[in-house]
Design an enzyme around this catalytic site. Structure first.
Site, short mmCIF file in Angstrom:
data_model
loop_
_atom_site.label_atom_id
_atom_site.label_comp_id
_atom_site.label_asym_id
_atom_site.label_seq_id
_atom_site.Cartn_x
_atom_site.Cartn_y
_atom_site.Cartn_z
N ASP A 1 2.63 13.95 10.05
CA ASP A 1 2.06 13.12 9.02
C ASP A 1 0.55 13.38 9.01
O ASP A 1 -0.07 13.41 10.05
CB ASP A 1 2.32 11.65 9.41
CG ASP A 1 2.18 10.69 8.26
OD1 ASP A 1 1.18 10.81 7.55
OD2 ASP A 1 3.05 9.83 8.10
N ARG B 1 -1.68 11.65 6.95
CA ARG B 1 -2.22 10.69 5.99
C ARG B 1 -3.47 9.94 6.43
O ARG B 1 -4.21 9.45 5.62
CB ARG B 1 -1.14 9.67 5.62
CG ARG B 1 -0.22 10.23 4.57
CD ARG B 1 0.84 9.25 4.19
NE ARG B 1 1.82 9.07 5.24
CZ ARG B 1 2.90 8.33 5.10
NH1 ARG B 1 3.13 7.69 3.99
NH2 ARG B 1 3.77 8.23 6.08
N ARG C 1 3.13 12.85 2.55
CA ARG C 1 2.35 12.50 3.74
C ARG C 1 1.05 13.29 3.80
O ARG C 1 0.61 13.75 4.84
CB ARG C 1 3.15 12.72 5.01
CG ARG C 1 4.43 11.93 5.01
CD ARG C 1 4.95 11.75 6.42
NE ARG C 1 6.34 11.41 6.34
CZ ARG C 1 7.32 12.14 6.84
NH1 ARG C 1 7.04 13.24 7.51
NH2 ARG C 1 8.55 11.76 6.70
N VAL D 1 0.88 -1.16 0.00
CA VAL D 1 0.00 0.00 0.00
C VAL D 1 0.92 1.21 0.00
O VAL D 1 1.66 1.44 0.94
CB VAL D 1 -0.98 0.00 1.20
CG1 VAL D 1 -2.11 -0.97 0.97
CG2 VAL D 1 -0.28 -0.35 2.51
N ASP E 1 1.85 5.30 -0.67
CA ASP E 1 1.38 6.68 -0.77
C ASP E 1 2.28 7.44 -1.74
O ASP E 1 3.51 7.37 -1.65
CB ASP E 1 1.41 7.35 0.61
CG ASP E 1 0.33 6.79 1.51
OD1 ASP E 1 -0.73 6.39 0.98
OD2 ASP E 1 0.52 6.73 2.75
N GLU F 1 0.34 12.84 -1.59
CA GLU F 1 1.67 13.40 -1.75
C GLU F 1 2.22 14.02 -0.45
O GLU F 1 1.51 14.73 0.25
CB GLU F 1 1.63 14.46 -2.86
CG GLU F 1 2.93 15.16 -3.15
CD GLU F 1 4.04 14.20 -3.55
OE1 GLU F 1 5.00 14.08 -2.77
OE2 GLU F 1 3.95 13.57 -4.62
#
Ligand SMILES: [Zn+2]
Length: 420
Positions: free
Chosen positions: A328, A330, A290, A242, A244, A288
């Site tokens: 972060d 995300r 994080r 997975v 990012d 993009e």
């Protein structure tokens, strides 16, 4: 500024009798007809049952194109021959309202699932599409040269190109589910989404009856190696990454991080698993930097390299937080929806060091057997700072975790700049 006389704007920001023809959405219902289609097209505002519109962030480009007269405002798509190249059968998970909060499980092949409604004049658009491709990747040609992969004439041809099925997912948010997943109040979520986008979608606060939103954010793409139907079979070995998005590394080969090496090693291993009779999956999320964006990311690079003592693994996360306000952004909580769409119950090999990803996948009810980190020889020298910082912060590794001076001594390249 002038507006055409004929182009009156209907505000859908207040619920009234006018919307009686809009179809209800029963999120999680067993049958697509009972669930009801998500109608986010703008051809008939009175049919809309969702906030926002299709194409994620490209909705804004479509508006520009229409505004400049290059795109017909009322184009109704012809879906003939657009059907999925591989049918992904409805999975048990599709009717569990808790398993999907960020995509519409019935978003592919809408002309099959929602044929009746479309014949009645509802302008239903797909939010998922399935097609085929061949990947031509220098790292894979290298892996073949080094003997780690072999062309088999089926998955990998003589040239070294890999056959894949690829699936594009547009974001479709079920707001009560997003709130539940993040452990927050729906009203509060709607209010903050409204205010933090500069008031982009008034319906967030004025139409609490609209529960579904198509946010103007990036999409996700899944690349499948082998038979997509095998993803749902826990007895068949599955290798998965997975990932990012990191455009600088993924596409341009920028060496400050390990994103492209991880992605390419994931693809190599996914293909190897498929060749052994298993199946591989790379899920690629447009998050993009994080999910902080490239401008913030580049500012952080400069701040890291210019700080006293230079770019060091010991201060890696701290510098991001100084610039962005958070390490972060995300929120891996939404990521497993893509895995659930394929009916995945067990991942035998996951290519990731991230505990946030691991925890989110396990919490969604998927079992993980092996966690795989990238071989050391594939890490670019300037990316050692990121790598060691992540390990020190508790990211998964089978190797050594540095601390104190050893961590401080992991240094990145100095910035090469003109003196001002
Ligand atoms: Zn990167």
């Amino acid at each position: 500024m002038s507006m055409e006389k004929s182009s009156h704007v209907i505000l859908t920001s207040h619920k009234s009798e006018v919307y009686k023809d809009a179809l209800p959405i029963n999120w999680g219902a067993k049958d697509p007809k009972e669930r009801g289609p998500v109608v986010a097209s703008i051809s008939n505002p009175l049919h809309r049952n969702a906030i926002g519109s299709h194409s994620g962030s490209y909705t804004v480009y479509r508006a520009l194109s229409i505004a400049s007269g290059q795109f017909p405002k009322m184009h109704i798509p012809d879906f003939k021959n657009t059907e999925s190249t591989t049918i992904i059968k409805p999975q048990e998970s599709w009717t569990d309202p808790d398993k999907f909060v960020s995509i519409d499980p019935w978003g592919a092949d809408v002309n099959v699932h929602f044929k009746d409604y479309m014949e009645k004049g509802y302008d239903v658009r797909p939010s998922i599409a399935v097609t085929q491709a061949r990947l031509q990747l220098p790292e894979i040609y290298e892996a073949i040269k080094a003997g780690r992969l072999k062309p088999d004439g089926k998955l990998i041809n003589e040239k070294g190109d890999i056959k894949v099925t690829k699936v594009a997912f547009e974001p479709v948010w079920y707001l009560p589910g997003i709130a539940k997943r993040l452990g927050i109040d729906e009203g509060n979520l709607r209010k903050i989404l409204f205010s933090e986008t500069g008031g982009m979608f008034p319906e967030l606060v004025t139409r609490p009856d609209l529960k579904v939103m198509l946010p103007p954010i990036g999409s996700t793409t899944a690349y499948i190696f082998g038979n997509p139907a095998d993803l749902a079979k826990p007895e068949i070995e599955l290798t998965c990454r997975v990932h990012d998005e990191c455009n600088g590394s993924d596409v341009f080969g920028s060496d400050i991080c390990t994103c492209r090496p991880y992605l390419m090693y994931g693809i190599e291993d996914a293909a190897r698993t498929a060749q052994k009779g298993g199946v591989g999956l790379i899920a690629y999320y447009r998050k993009e930097g994080r999910a902080l964006g490239e401008v913030t990311k580049f500012l952080v690079y400069n701040a890291r390299k210019r700080q006293e003592g230079g770019d060091s693994a010991a201060t890696y996360f701290h510098r991001t937080e100084c610039v962005a306000g958070v390490e972060d952004a995300r929120f891996q909580e939404l990521m497993p929806d893509i895995l659930q769409w394929f009916g995945i119950k067990k991942i035998h090999n996951i290519h990731s060091m991230s505990n946030m990803k691991f925890d989110a996948i396990v919490k969604s009810g998927i079992e993980i057997v092996n966690r795989i980190s990238i071989p050391d020889e594939l890490i670019p020298p300037d990316a050692q700072v990121e790598m060691e910082a992540k390990k020190a912060a508790g990211y998964f590794t089978k190797g050594e975790v540095k601390s104190g001076d050893a961590l401080k001594n992991i240094k990145g390249r100095e910035i090469d700049e003109e003196k001002r």
